[in-house]
Design an enzyme around this catalytic site. Sequence first.
Site, short mmCIF file in Angstrom:
data_model
loop_
_atom_site.label_atom_id
_atom_site.label_comp_id
_atom_site.label_asym_id
_atom_site.label_seq_id
_atom_site.Cartn_x
_atom_site.Cartn_y
_atom_site.Cartn_z
N VAL A 223 29.03 68.49 34.97
CA VAL A 223 30.04 68.88 33.98
C VAL A 223 31.31 69.30 34.71
O VAL A 223 31.31 70.27 35.45
CB VAL A 223 29.55 70.06 33.11
CG1 VAL A 223 30.57 70.37 32.02
CG2 VAL A 223 28.20 69.74 32.49
N LYS B 207 29.49 65.39 28.69
CA LYS B 207 29.68 66.73 29.29
C LYS B 207 29.66 67.80 28.19
O LYS B 207 29.10 68.87 28.38
CB LYS B 207 31.00 66.77 30.06
CG LYS B 207 31.02 65.78 31.22
CD LYS B 207 32.41 65.61 31.78
CE LYS B 207 32.48 64.44 32.74
NZ LYS B 207 33.85 64.05 33.07
N THR C 298 30.16 57.28 46.22
CA THR C 298 31.28 58.22 46.36
C THR C 298 30.80 59.64 46.62
O THR C 298 31.25 60.31 47.56
CB THR C 298 32.14 58.19 45.07
OG1 THR C 298 32.47 56.83 44.79
CG2 THR C 298 33.39 59.02 45.21
N1 LIG Z 1 32.37 59.91 41.45
C1 LIG Z 1 32.69 61.06 40.91
O1 LIG Z 1 33.82 61.55 41.05
C2 LIG Z 1 31.67 61.82 40.11
C3 LIG Z 1 32.02 63.05 39.52
C4 LIG Z 1 31.07 63.77 38.81
C5 LIG Z 1 29.80 63.26 38.66
N2 LIG Z 1 29.50 62.04 39.21
C6 LIG Z 1 28.14 61.52 39.00
O2 LIG Z 1 27.52 61.37 40.28
C7 LIG Z 1 26.63 60.27 40.25
C8 LIG Z 1 27.00 59.30 41.38
O3 LIG Z 1 28.32 58.84 41.18
P1 LIG Z 1 29.11 57.98 42.30
O4 LIG Z 1 30.50 57.90 41.83
O5 LIG Z 1 28.81 58.52 43.65
O6 LIG Z 1 28.39 56.56 42.11
P2 LIG Z 1 28.55 55.26 43.05
O7 LIG Z 1 29.68 55.40 43.99
O8 LIG Z 1 28.48 54.09 42.15
O9 LIG Z 1 27.20 55.31 43.91
C9 LIG Z 1 25.93 55.05 43.36
C10 LIG Z 1 24.94 54.99 44.50
O10 LIG Z 1 23.64 54.82 43.94
C11 LIG Z 1 22.97 53.80 44.66
N3 LIG Z 1 21.99 53.15 43.79
C12 LIG Z 1 22.23 52.52 42.61
N4 LIG Z 1 21.07 52.03 42.11
C13 LIG Z 1 20.12 52.34 43.00
C14 LIG Z 1 18.71 52.10 43.09
N5 LIG Z 1 18.09 51.42 42.15
N6 LIG Z 1 18.06 52.57 44.16
C15 LIG Z 1 18.66 53.25 45.13
N7 LIG Z 1 20.00 53.52 45.12
C16 LIG Z 1 20.70 53.07 44.06
C17 LIG Z 1 24.05 52.84 45.12
O11 LIG Z 1 23.60 52.10 46.23
P3 LIG Z 1 24.55 51.03 47.01
O12 LIG Z 1 25.64 51.86 47.64
O13 LIG Z 1 23.67 50.40 48.02
O14 LIG Z 1 25.06 50.10 45.96
C18 LIG Z 1 25.16 53.84 45.46
O15 LIG Z 1 25.02 54.28 46.78
C19 LIG Z 1 26.73 59.68 38.83
O16 LIG Z 1 25.74 60.24 38.03
C20 LIG Z 1 28.09 60.15 38.36
O17 LIG Z 1 28.18 60.28 36.95
C21 LIG Z 1 30.40 61.32 39.92
#
Ligand SMILES: NC(=O)c1ccc[n+]([C@@H]2O[C@H](COP(=O)([O-])OP(=O)(O)OC[C@H]3O[C@@H](n4cnc5c(N)ncnc54)[C@H](OP(=O)(O)O)[C@@H]3O)[C@@H](O)[C@H]2O)c1
Length: 441
Positions: free
Chosen positions: A134, A207, A14
């Site tokens: 955060v 957070k 995302t």
């Molecule tokens: N989403 C939000 O609104 C939001 C807000 C604030 C903070 N965050 C933080 O931002 C971070 C990412 O969140 P997200 O929502 O973007 O997560 P997500 O959609 O689940 O994406 C995670 C990504 O990491 C990749 N990944 C997982 N394990 C891996 C590995 N071993 N090697 C290489 N790539 C790997 C996945 O690959 P694949 O795509 O190939 O599976 C995916 O592309 C997290 O720490 C989250 O707490 C997110």
Amino acid sequence: MANDLRLGVAGLGTVGTSLVRIIQNKAHALEKRCGRRVVVTAVSARSRDKDRGIDLCDTEWFDDPVALAESDGIDVFVELMGGDSGPAEDSVRAALKAGKHVVTANKALLARHGVELARSAEASDVSLNYEAAVAGGIPIVKTMRESLAGNDVTRVYGILNGTCNYILTRMEREGLAFAECLADAQRLGYAEADPTFDIEGFDAAHKLAILTSLAFGCEISADSIYVEGITSITTADIQAADELGYRIKLLGVAQRTDTGIEQRVHPTMVPRSSAIARIDGVLNAVAVDGDAVGEVVLAGPGAGGNATASAVLADIADISRGDRAPTLGKPADELEPYVRARMRKHEGGYYIRLSVFDRPGAFATIAQEMAAHNISLESIVQRRRAIKSDAPGDSHPSEPAPVILITYETTEEAIKEALAAIDAKKVIADKPQMIRIEKLT
Ligand SMILES: NC(=O)c1ccc[n+]([C@@H]2O[C@H](COP(=O)([O-])OP(=O)(O)OC[C@H]3O[C@@H](n4cnc5c(N)ncnc54)[C@H](OP(=O)(O)O)[C@@H]3O)[C@@H](O)[C@H]2O)c1
């Protein structure tokens, strides 16, 4: 013009895909703002074949995020995978050791290893930035780390989880039950299939742990946080709060007290007139009480690909311009040890909802136990019990009736002991509901 700033992005979910898209779409504007071109030169994710809707033709692919973190082809390692151990931890440690700047959105990683990682960044003389960790798109880390440097902070509190705020807002506006609002949140993508982390308060706690360190210049101590989620909140509580001039929010609060620093996440009654009470739906907000400035409140989107990528880009822009602040506001070795203020010493007002058997003396017993524990009551409201049949005069005398108490300021210890004593006297039918009231202006 300076050399390009070369980014290695690990995690193309995302946040990662939004980040790459914004960098590609706004290349020219970013170049002006950052003083040089910002280019994603390498990426890593689990699946190489997934169509992510972004152009990765000129981008080097790494199956192993640690190899990406150590690559000579990047200046900044951007960790957007998530998790407090495994590849996220290993790759961030490797990047810092290899002298790369790091930007991450990973609250879990920071809450668990923040101080150690800050030390590692200092040892390598690089930045470790985490604005997105955060409250997503809200620039609270920079505000606390830099803009409020002239203040002694007495309290920081906020709505730190959009899922919980969405559920509580729907329950209040539409009189719906918790389970129904949670199901809607899942359907709309605001809650995970397993929502435990959000609704039990753990996400907000991560957070808060970071905010506490920034606010009080102490080490991060996520394990010391008192955490209570929103699953016990009923429409009866929300309605009663409304009638008494309050709204119920899941707050994270860190506060300096005479015995140490309180860190707590729990459903909270906040005065309807307060700024935080007006934050609805999936929005987040953070309020900081500073001795010089007074109260500063920042509100905005706490999640979502673009909003979170916006915060990641702010960190990248700082690195590009050479702006560096200590990771946790001051050098890691100067952070004070965290001194925990015990929750039982917490002082405040309380909302209590009891299900009282309609027996002679039941009311008097409750009042006596409150008085015996030095608790003064601001108000007592006895509600009519629900009528279960249409038969005229059917008042179900044996069924318990709700009684709502609002206390003046007292201690958590006194409340817990008084409620245990009331329970032991067998005058109430169910476990009492207790919601803390936060003193706000
Ligand atoms: N989403 C939000 O609104 C939001 C807000 C604030 C903070 N965050 C933080 O931002 C971070 C990412 O969140 P997200 O929502 O973007 O997560 P997500 O959609 O689940 O994406 C995670 C990504 O990491 C990749 N990944 C997982 N394990 C891996 C590995 N071993 N090697 C290489 N790539 C790997 C996945 O690959 P694949 O795509 O190939 O599976 C995916 O592309 C997290 O720490 C989250 O707490 C997110």
